[in-house]
Design a protein around this motif. Structure first.
Motif, PDB file in Angstrom:
ATOM      1  N   THR A 133       0.821  -1.208   0.000  1.00 16.97           N
ATOM      2  CA  THR A 133       0.000   0.000   0.000  1.00 16.97           C
ATOM      3  C   THR A 133       0.858   1.262   0.000  1.00 16.97           C
ATOM      4  OG1 THR A 133      -1.828   1.160   1.110  1.00 16.97           O
ATOM      5  CG2 THR A 133      -0.175   0.117   2.527  1.00 16.97           C
ATOM      6  N   ALA A 134       0.313   2.306  -0.610  1.00 18.46           N
ATOM      7  CA  ALA A 134       0.895   3.640  -0.520  1.00 18.46           C
ATOM      8  C   ALA A 134      -0.010   4.524   0.329  1.00 18.46           C
ATOM      9  CB  ALA A 134       1.062   4.241  -1.916  1.00 18.46           C
ATOM     10  N   ASN A 135      -1.028   3.911   0.920  1.00 15.70           N
ATOM     11  CA  ASN A 135      -2.040   4.659   1.665  1.00 15.70           C
ATOM     12  C   ASN A 135      -1.637   4.805   3.125  1.00 15.70           C
ATOM     13  OD1 ASN A 135      -4.514   5.534   2.922  1.00 15.70           O
ATOM     14  ND2 ASN A 135      -5.557   4.879   1.055  1.00 15.70           N
ATOM     15  N   LYS A 136      -1.476   6.041   3.558  1.00 20.00           N
ATOM     16  CA  LYS A 136      -1.034   6.320   4.923  1.00 20.00           C
ATOM     17  C   LYS A 136      -2.114   6.057   5.965  1.00 20.00           C
ATOM     18  CE  LYS A 136      -0.089  10.495   3.470  1.00 20.00           C
ATOM     19  NZ  LYS A 136      -0.043  10.343   2.011  1.00 20.00           N
ATOM     20  N   GLY A 137      -3.376   6.222   5.577  1.00 18.56           N
ATOM     21  CA  GLY A 137      -4.481   6.172   6.527  1.00 18.56           C
ATOM     22  C   GLY A 137      -4.532   4.926   7.400  1.00 18.56           C
ATOM     23  N   ILE A 227      -1.678  22.105   3.048  1.00 15.57           N
ATOM     24  CA  ILE A 227      -1.505  23.449   3.579  1.00 15.57           C
ATOM     25  C   ILE A 227      -1.717  23.496   5.090  1.00 15.57           C
ATOM     26  CG2 ILE A 227      -2.310  25.838   3.461  1.00 15.57           C
ATOM     27  CD1 ILE A 227      -0.882  24.705   0.940  1.00 15.57           C
ATOM     28  N   ASP A 228      -2.710  22.749   5.572  1.00 17.61           N
ATOM     29  CA  ASP A 228      -3.041  22.783   6.995  1.00 17.61           C
ATOM     30  C   ASP A 228      -2.227  21.800   7.831  1.00 17.61           C
ATOM     31  OD1 ASP A 228      -4.923  24.727   6.469  1.00 17.61           O
ATOM     32  OD2 ASP A 228      -6.574  23.314   6.237  1.00 17.61           O
ATOM     33  N   GLY A 229      -1.301  21.091   7.192  1.00 21.57           N
ATOM     34  CA  GLY A 229      -0.395  20.222   7.930  1.00 21.57           C
ATOM     35  C   GLY A 229      -0.910  18.824   8.204  1.00 21.57           C
ATOM     36  N   TRP A 230      -2.084  18.477   7.663  1.00 18.64           N
ATOM     37  CA  TRP A 230      -2.649  17.152   7.928  1.00 18.64           C
ATOM     38  C   TRP A 230      -1.826  16.044   7.286  1.00 18.64           C
ATOM     39  CZ3 TRP A 230      -5.491  15.888  11.757  1.00 18.64           C
ATOM     40  CH2 TRP A 230      -6.460  16.748  12.266  1.00 18.64           C
ATOM     41  N   ASP A 231      -1.391  16.258   6.048  1.00 16.33           N
ATOM     42  CA  ASP A 231      -0.589  15.229   5.374  1.00 16.33           C
ATOM     43  C   ASP A 231       0.681  14.934   6.171  1.00 16.33           C
ATOM     44  OD1 ASP A 231       0.188  13.667   2.782  1.00 16.33           O
ATOM     45  OD2 ASP A 231       1.898  14.980   3.146  1.00 16.33           O
ATOM     46  N   ALA A 232       1.350  15.977   6.623  1.00 19.24           N
ATOM     47  CA  ALA A 232       2.574  15.792   7.413  1.00 19.24           C
ATOM     48  C   ALA A 232       2.260  15.123   8.751  1.00 19.24           C
ATOM     49  CB  ALA A 232       3.257  17.142   7.643  1.00 19.24           C
ATOM     50  N   ALA A 233       1.116  15.474   9.352  1.00 11.74           N
ATOM     51  CA  ALA A 233       0.735  14.866  10.631  1.00 11.74           C
ATOM     52  C   ALA A 233       0.465  13.371  10.485  1.00 11.74           C
ATOM     53  CB  ALA A 233      -0.498  15.574  11.185  1.00 11.74           C
ATOM     54  N   VAL A 234      -0.177  12.997   9.382  1.00 12.32           N
ATOM     55  CA  VAL A 234      -0.442  11.574   9.137  1.00 12.32           C
ATOM     56  C   VAL A 234       0.864  10.826   8.915  1.00 12.32           C
ATOM     57  CG1 VAL A 234      -1.537   9.916   7.569  1.00 12.32           C
ATOM     58  CG2 VAL A 234      -2.778  11.972   8.261  1.00 12.32           C
ATOM     59  N   LYS A 235       1.782  11.417   8.158  1.00 11.84           N
ATOM     60  CA  LYS A 235       3.086  10.782   7.932  1.00 11.84           C
ATOM     61  C   LYS A 235       3.861  10.656   9.246  1.00 11.84           C
ATOM     62  CE  LYS A 235       3.501  12.237   3.117  1.00 11.84           C
ATOM     63  NZ  LYS A 235       4.065  13.208   2.156  1.00 11.84           N
ATOM     64  N   LYS A 249      -2.644   8.503  16.834  1.00 13.98           N
ATOM     65  CA  LYS A 249      -3.547   8.794  15.734  1.00 13.98           C
ATOM     66  C   LYS A 249      -3.230  10.212  15.253  1.00 13.98           C
ATOM     67  CE  LYS A 249      -7.373   5.685  16.792  1.00 13.98           C
ATOM     68  NZ  LYS A 249      -6.528   4.802  17.620  1.00 13.98           N
ATOM     69  N   PRO A 250      -3.606  10.549  14.014  1.00 11.82           N
ATOM     70  CA  PRO A 250      -3.260  11.886  13.507  1.00 11.82           C
ATOM     71  C   PRO A 250      -3.721  13.027  14.403  1.00 11.82           C
ATOM     72  CG  PRO A 250      -4.008  10.486  11.718  1.00 11.82           C
ATOM     73  CD  PRO A 250      -4.231   9.704  12.982  1.00 11.82           C
ATOM     74  N   THR A 251      -4.841  12.849  15.092  1.00 11.47           N
ATOM     75  CA  THR A 251      -5.341  13.904  15.980  1.00 11.47           C
ATOM     76  C   THR A 251      -4.492  14.052  17.242  1.00 11.47           C
ATOM     77  OG1 THR A 251      -6.909  12.264  16.826  1.00 11.47           O
ATOM     78  CG2 THR A 251      -7.724  13.812  15.175  1.00 11.47           C
ATOM     79  N   ASP A 252      -3.620  13.089  17.514  1.00 10.79           N
ATOM     80  CA  ASP A 252      -2.711  13.196  18.669  1.00 10.79           C
ATOM     81  C   ASP A 252      -1.509  14.077  18.368  1.00 10.79           C
ATOM     82  OD1 ASP A 252      -4.275  11.405  20.178  1.00 10.79           O
ATOM     83  OD2 ASP A 252      -3.234   9.671  19.295  1.00 10.79           O
TER      84      ASP A 252
END
Length: 383
Positions: A133-137, A227-235, A249-252
């Motif tokens: 997978t290439a899916n971070k989720g 832009i809002d940093g979500w992609d970086a937070a998930v990574k 989790k990303p929200t942490d």
């Protein structure tokens, strides 16, 4: 538990769940490198299913013509026009009916729960299929669960393309850094924000830079995740969970994007001999792993200062190997697709080796039993 389709046949069947830019580039690589793959690995990779969000979902036992599939997608038409295919209702049916040895999951990222990729991966593993997978989720939300399931099923779960495209990070840790513990991970891992900030340093404006990143296919039409940093937070979450055994989790992740950065702030930093970059920072403090994403000023003495435009970097601080720096210079879709291909080929190689080792062990046991029973009966040990 071994998969006879993978171990005995010269055809390795692959299902492509998701057929966006990275999966289509993977399909092109499979076409371009077909002869080399056959010569080196002794197998032919055959695509038996493609599931897309808006161009249909199809399976074919004898294999889908990838060149035709790519041409159809490029023309904006449906894959249902392909010859010798069966149309299926959804991606789960595609996994079921594909009879694939390996499922490649590249659907869009969901920040809420990692779906539908999580369910795709879980279903594939439960069905005895390897997964790339290439899916971070799914790894951001359920890395531990999915890794444990893969272990129970004796199947591979590979995810090299989830962070920094195909640059070897997770495989580097797994295969070349045994017993090494990661104490801290810092990085620039979002190409869109890095490009925007680089353009602003030379007087460009935010909107034009974003538009150019979208034109090059680096940024999505809706670039808010970047832009809002979500992609970086998930990574950051994936790196923490997979390299530091965290359960984030990303929200942490403490998160601050670049949308509020003004041009004068960027130019003031340049005047002071610094650059502003969106940086992830993951650190184990006592027994707790903490992660944050925020724009910071980088001094000239820091190697991060030299990371411009679409380039990325990771600094891995370890207990036994000091700090390792991994730099990806101006990545393209080919790197992401290669990461998927590399995982595919490593699964093929690893599990064929395991299969032949199993055969060798069985042969040794047979020969030993034959020797005990027929050649040296007095050597039998009675318990």
């Amino acid at each position: 538990m071994f998969n006879p389709e993978l171990e005995n046949n010269t055809n390795i069947k692959v299902a492509l769940i998701g057929f966006g830019n990275s999966a289509r580039r993977l399909a092109e690589l499979l076409i371009e490198l077909e002869k080399e793959i056959i010569c080196k690995y002794g197998v032919r990779i055959v695509c038996t299913a493609i599931a897309t969000a808006s161009h249909g979902k199809v399976v074919s036992g004898q294999g889908i013509n990838l060149l035709s599939a790519l041409e159809i997608i490029k023309s904006g038409q449906s894959l249902t026009q392909l010859k010798d295919i069966e149309i299926v209702a959804d991606s789960f049916q595609a996994i079921d009916k594909s009879k694939a040895d390996i499922v490649v999951e590249t659907t869009l990222l969901s920040l809420e729960n990692g779906e539908p990729a999580y369910s795709h991966i879980k279903k594939a593993l439960l069905a005895g299929k390897h997964v790339v997978t290439a899916n971070k989720g799914p790894l951001a939300f359920a890395a531990g669960e999915l890794q444990e399931l893969a272990k129970i099923q004796e199947r591979a779960l590979r995810y090299e393309s989830t962070v920094m495209d195909g640059t070897p990070i997770f495989n580097l840790a797994k295969y070349t850094l045994p017993l090494v513990k990661f104490k801290r991970i810092r990085g620039i891992v979002n190409s869109t924000t890095n490009f925007i900030l680089t353009e602003m340093e030379s007087g460009g404006d935010f909107a034009s830079a974003l538009k150019e990143a979208q034109r090059r296919g680096i940024a999505e039409a809706d670039a808010s995740l970047d832009i809002d940093g979500w992609d970086a937070a998930v990574k950051a979450t994936v790196l923490a969970n997979c390299l530091m055994n965290a359960k984030l989790k990303p929200t942490d992740v403490f998160r601050k994007g670049i949308s509020n950065i003004k041009p004068e702030e960027v130019l003031a930093a340049v005047k002071a001999g610094k650059k502003i970059r969106l940086v992830i920072d993951i650190e184990r403090i006592n027994s707790e792993v903490q992660a944050k994403v925020l724009p910071i000023e980088i001094a000239k003495e820091d190697i991060f200062y030299n990371i411009d435009a679409f380039s990325n970097i990771l600094a891995l601080e370890t207990d036994l190997m000091g700090t390792l720096m991994i730099v990806e210079q101006e990545p393209t879709l080919t790197q992401t697709a290669y990461g998927l291909l590399s995982d595919l080929l490593s699964i093929i190689e690893e599990y064929k080796v395991k299969y032949f080792n199993m055969l060798a062990n069985k042969m040794l046991i047979f020969l030993f039993d034959f020797w005990v029973d027929n050649i040296s009966p007095t050597s039998r040990i009675i318990c």
